[in-house]
Write a protein that holds these residues in place. Sequence first.
Motif, PDB file in Angstrom:
ATOM      1  N   ASN A 125       0.805  -1.235   0.000  1.00  0.00           N
ATOM      2  CA  ASN A 125       0.000   0.000   0.000  1.00  0.00           C
ATOM      3  C   ASN A 125       0.839   1.288   0.000  1.00  0.00           C
ATOM      4  O   ASN A 125       0.312   2.364   0.253  1.00  0.00           O
ATOM      5  CB  ASN A 125      -0.986   0.027   1.173  1.00  0.00           C
ATOM      6  CG  ASN A 125      -2.016  -1.071   1.060  1.00  0.00           C
ATOM      7  OD1 ASN A 125      -2.393  -1.474  -0.049  1.00  0.00           O
ATOM      8  ND2 ASN A 125      -2.463  -1.586   2.194  1.00  0.00           N
ATOM      9  N   ASN A 126       2.119   1.166  -0.238  1.00  0.00           N
ATOM     10  CA  ASN A 126       2.960   2.349  -0.367  1.00  0.00           C
ATOM     11  C   ASN A 126       3.657   2.359  -1.729  1.00  0.00           C
ATOM     12  O   ASN A 126       3.865   1.301  -2.306  1.00  0.00           O
ATOM     13  CB  ASN A 126       3.997   2.388   0.770  1.00  0.00           C
ATOM     14  CG  ASN A 126       3.367   2.852   2.071  1.00  0.00           C
ATOM     15  OD1 ASN A 126       2.827   3.949   2.142  1.00  0.00           O
ATOM     16  ND2 ASN A 126       3.398   2.001   3.080  1.00  0.00           N
ATOM     17  N   PRO A 127       4.027   3.530  -2.275  1.00  0.00           N
ATOM     18  CA  PRO A 127       3.835   4.845  -1.656  1.00  0.00           C
ATOM     19  C   PRO A 127       2.356   5.237  -1.594  1.00  0.00           C
ATOM     20  O   PRO A 127       1.614   5.014  -2.534  1.00  0.00           O
ATOM     21  CB  PRO A 127       4.608   5.782  -2.581  1.00  0.00           C
ATOM     22  CG  PRO A 127       4.634   5.082  -3.900  1.00  0.00           C
ATOM     23  CD  PRO A 127       4.670   3.619  -3.585  1.00  0.00           C
ATOM     24  N   SER A 128       1.973   5.832  -0.478  1.00  0.00           N
ATOM     25  CA  SER A 128       0.568   6.142  -0.241  1.00  0.00           C
ATOM     26  C   SER A 128       0.260   7.623  -0.395  1.00  0.00           C
ATOM     27  O   SER A 128      -0.887   8.002  -0.553  1.00  0.00           O
ATOM     28  CB  SER A 128       0.193   5.700   1.168  1.00  0.00           C
ATOM     29  OG  SER A 128       1.018   6.348   2.115  1.00  0.00           O
ATOM     30  N   SER A 129       1.290   8.478  -0.314  1.00  0.00           N
ATOM     31  CA  SER A 129       1.097   9.927  -0.392  1.00  0.00           C
ATOM     32  C   SER A 129      -0.010  10.395   0.540  1.00  0.00           C
ATOM     33  O   SER A 129      -0.813  11.252   0.199  1.00  0.00           O
ATOM     34  CB  SER A 129       0.795  10.362  -1.826  1.00  0.00           C
ATOM     35  OG  SER A 129       0.870  11.762  -1.943  1.00  0.00           O
ATOM     36  N   THR A 130      -0.037   9.836   1.731  1.00  0.00           N
ATOM     37  CA  THR A 130      -1.087  10.160   2.692  1.00  0.00           C
ATOM     38  C   THR A 130      -1.131  11.666   2.952  1.00  0.00           C
ATOM     39  O   THR A 130      -0.097  12.297   3.182  1.00  0.00           O
ATOM     40  CB  THR A 130      -0.824   9.402   4.012  1.00  0.00           C
ATOM     41  OG1 THR A 130      -0.712   8.014   3.709  1.00  0.00           O
ATOM     42  CG2 THR A 130      -1.964   9.621   4.994  1.00  0.00           C
ATOM     43  N   ASN A 131      -2.338  12.222   2.862  1.00  0.00           N
ATOM     44  CA  ASN A 131      -2.544  13.670   3.020  1.00  0.00           C
ATOM     45  C   ASN A 131      -1.741  14.489   2.017  1.00  0.00           C
ATOM     46  O   ASN A 131      -1.491  15.670   2.250  1.00  0.00           O
ATOM     47  CB  ASN A 131      -2.195  14.117   4.453  1.00  0.00           C
ATOM     48  CG  ASN A 131      -3.104  13.492   5.470  1.00  0.00           C
ATOM     49  OD1 ASN A 131      -4.274  13.247   5.194  1.00  0.00           O
ATOM     50  ND2 ASN A 131      -2.575  13.184   6.639  1.00  0.00           N
ATOM     51  N   ASN A 133       1.280  14.481   1.439  1.00  0.00           N
ATOM     52  CA  ASN A 133       2.379  15.101   2.191  1.00  0.00           C
ATOM     53  C   ASN A 133       3.504  14.122   2.509  1.00  0.00           C
ATOM     54  O   ASN A 133       4.193  14.269   3.494  1.00  0.00           O
ATOM     55  CB  ASN A 133       1.794  15.681   3.493  1.00  0.00           C
ATOM     56  CG  ASN A 133       2.799  16.465   4.283  1.00  0.00           C
ATOM     57  OD1 ASN A 133       3.669  17.110   3.703  1.00  0.00           O
ATOM     58  ND2 ASN A 133       2.716  16.394   5.600  1.00  0.00           N
ATOM     59  N   GLU A 134       3.666  13.072   1.680  1.00  0.00           N
ATOM     60  CA  GLU A 134       4.716  12.088   1.974  1.00  0.00           C
ATOM     61  C   GLU A 134       5.687  12.038   0.807  1.00  0.00           C
ATOM     62  O   GLU A 134       5.497  11.301  -0.150  1.00  0.00           O
ATOM     63  CB  GLU A 134       4.074  10.720   2.238  1.00  0.00           C
ATOM     64  CG  GLU A 134       3.103  10.764   3.409  1.00  0.00           C
ATOM     65  CD  GLU A 134       2.764   9.398   3.964  1.00  0.00           C
ATOM     66  OE1 GLU A 134       2.731   8.423   3.179  1.00  0.00           O
ATOM     67  OE2 GLU A 134       2.527   9.303   5.180  1.00  0.00           O
ATOM     68  N   ASN A 135       6.729  12.821   0.900  1.00  0.00           N
ATOM     69  CA  ASN A 135       7.626  13.006  -0.238  1.00  0.00           C
ATOM     70  C   ASN A 135       9.051  12.537   0.026  1.00  0.00           C
ATOM     71  O   ASN A 135       9.932  12.744  -0.806  1.00  0.00           O
ATOM     72  CB  ASN A 135       7.621  14.478  -0.653  1.00  0.00           C
ATOM     73  CG  ASN A 135       6.214  14.954  -0.969  1.00  0.00           C
ATOM     74  OD1 ASN A 135       5.464  14.257  -1.634  1.00  0.00           O
ATOM     75  ND2 ASN A 135       5.850  16.124  -0.475  1.00  0.00           N
ATOM     76  N   TRP A 145      10.144  -0.190   1.894  1.00  0.00           N
ATOM     77  CA  TRP A 145      10.183   1.270   1.912  1.00  0.00           C
ATOM     78  C   TRP A 145       8.799   1.863   2.156  1.00  0.00           C
ATOM     79  O   TRP A 145       7.774   1.303   1.746  1.00  0.00           O
ATOM     80  CB  TRP A 145      10.679   1.806   0.563  1.00  0.00           C
ATOM     81  CG  TRP A 145      11.991   1.278   0.115  1.00  0.00           C
ATOM     82  CD1 TRP A 145      12.901   0.557   0.834  1.00  0.00           C
ATOM     83  CD2 TRP A 145      12.537   1.426  -1.204  1.00  0.00           C
ATOM     84  NE1 TRP A 145      13.977   0.260   0.049  1.00  0.00           N
ATOM     85  CE2 TRP A 145      13.785   0.772  -1.198  1.00  0.00           C
ATOM     86  CE3 TRP A 145      12.098   2.044  -2.373  1.00  0.00           C
ATOM     87  CZ2 TRP A 145      14.596   0.719  -2.336  1.00  0.00           C
ATOM     88  CZ3 TRP A 145      12.901   1.998  -3.493  1.00  0.00           C
ATOM     89  CH2 TRP A 145      14.146   1.344  -3.477  1.00  0.00           C
ATOM     90  N   ASN A 146       8.786   3.036   2.764  1.00  0.00           N
ATOM     91  CA  ASN A 146       7.541   3.775   2.999  1.00  0.00           C
ATOM     92  C   ASN A 146       7.758   5.256   2.712  1.00  0.00           C
ATOM     93  O   ASN A 146       8.762   5.833   3.126  1.00  0.00           O
ATOM     94  CB  ASN A 146       7.103   3.612   4.459  1.00  0.00           C
ATOM     95  CG  ASN A 146       5.932   4.507   4.801  1.00  0.00           C
ATOM     96  OD1 ASN A 146       4.950   4.585   4.057  1.00  0.00           O
ATOM     97  ND2 ASN A 146       6.029   5.214   5.928  1.00  0.00           N
ATOM     98  N   ASP A 147       6.843   5.871   1.974  1.00  0.00           N
ATOM     99  CA  ASP A 147       6.890   7.323   1.828  1.00  0.00           C
ATOM    100  C   ASP A 147       6.311   7.968   3.084  1.00  0.00           C
ATOM    101  O   ASP A 147       5.297   7.518   3.600  1.00  0.00           O
ATOM    102  CB  ASP A 147       6.159   7.794   0.562  1.00  0.00           C
ATOM    103  CG  ASP A 147       4.702   7.383   0.525  1.00  0.00           C
ATOM    104  OD1 ASP A 147       4.336   6.381   1.189  1.00  0.00           O
ATOM    105  OD2 ASP A 147       3.915   8.038  -0.186  1.00  0.00           O
ATOM    106  N   ALA A 148       6.990   8.986   3.590  1.00  0.00           N
ATOM    107  CA  ALA A 148       6.616   9.608   4.860  1.00  0.00           C
ATOM    108  C   ALA A 148       6.864  11.110   4.758  1.00  0.00           C
ATOM    109  O   ALA A 148       7.617  11.563   3.896  1.00  0.00           O
ATOM    110  CB  ALA A 148       7.456   9.009   5.996  1.00  0.00           C
TER     111      ALA A 148
HETATM  112 CA   LIG Z   1       3.284   6.093   3.217  1.00  0.00          CA
END
Ligand SMILES: [Ca+2]
Length: 285
Positions: A125-131, A133-135, A145-148
Amino acid sequence: MDCLTLILLFLEPMNVPCLTTHQPSGFSLHSCSRFPPRKYYYVNSAMNWADAQLYCREKYSDLATITSMDDVSRLQPDFSYSLAWIGLADDPKSWRDSMGNDSNSWRSSATGETSKTGYKKWSVNNPSSTNGNENCVQMYSDGTWNDAPCGLYLSFVCYYVTNENKKTYVFVPTLKTWTSARDYCRKYYTDLPMIENNVENTEVFSAKPANADPWIGLYRVPWTWSDKTQSSFTNWLPGDPDNNGGNLHCSVENPFHKWNDITCSTKFPFICHQAGSRAKKTWLD
Ligand SMILES: [Ca+2]
Ligand SMILES: [Ca+2]
């Protein structure tokens, strides 16, 4: 802009204010830094973002690119509207599906470029670009890996290149934002880790404690203008972009010139810009 265009602009009366900084008229020099000045046009016809882009590229230069408060004041609409498309958009295909070479796809801190190998190791489920704002990217404790959000304070891994051209990875337990971690790595080592294959991913994994989720060198530059330029200037409403629901990849502005991220398929009026006296651009995509 080529030199000839620049010369022509200087010869045009409309651009004279840029050359009269020290004269009594009092025009300021900073307005010269954005040749050519843009003119903005409001189009009172409801279209989705892609159709509005096509229309603007056909009739003007492009959907409105706005890079400063000077640009905002230049909009000065003499009309009322609820919301209007501007040219700012995020491309989910770039950051979600591939490590490709689009303007806002994932790239390495060390090179500023997209991955040569296309290697990726995203967690489920990532990269999720949650809000919206995850760059920046961290490595989870299992090596995925996780986008945060880049402003989170995390430990990080640096790498340096040995004489044998081999990358060596060093875990730094100090908690820093991604940008501060990158600066630290560049000062004392080479950079945040550039991970180009599974062997290197395993080496970074081995360099960190089992339970640590440190920054790695992957990041993206989101929200690119329709004309493919990027600008640090933003004018979002408080709390935006929120990517509410995960599919808000285009932006509108309200009558007070504040921006909001919205689903691209919604139909709104829109604003085009014309870039000074520049000839209409021929768009290939
Ligand atoms: Ca993420
Ligand atoms: Ca929004």
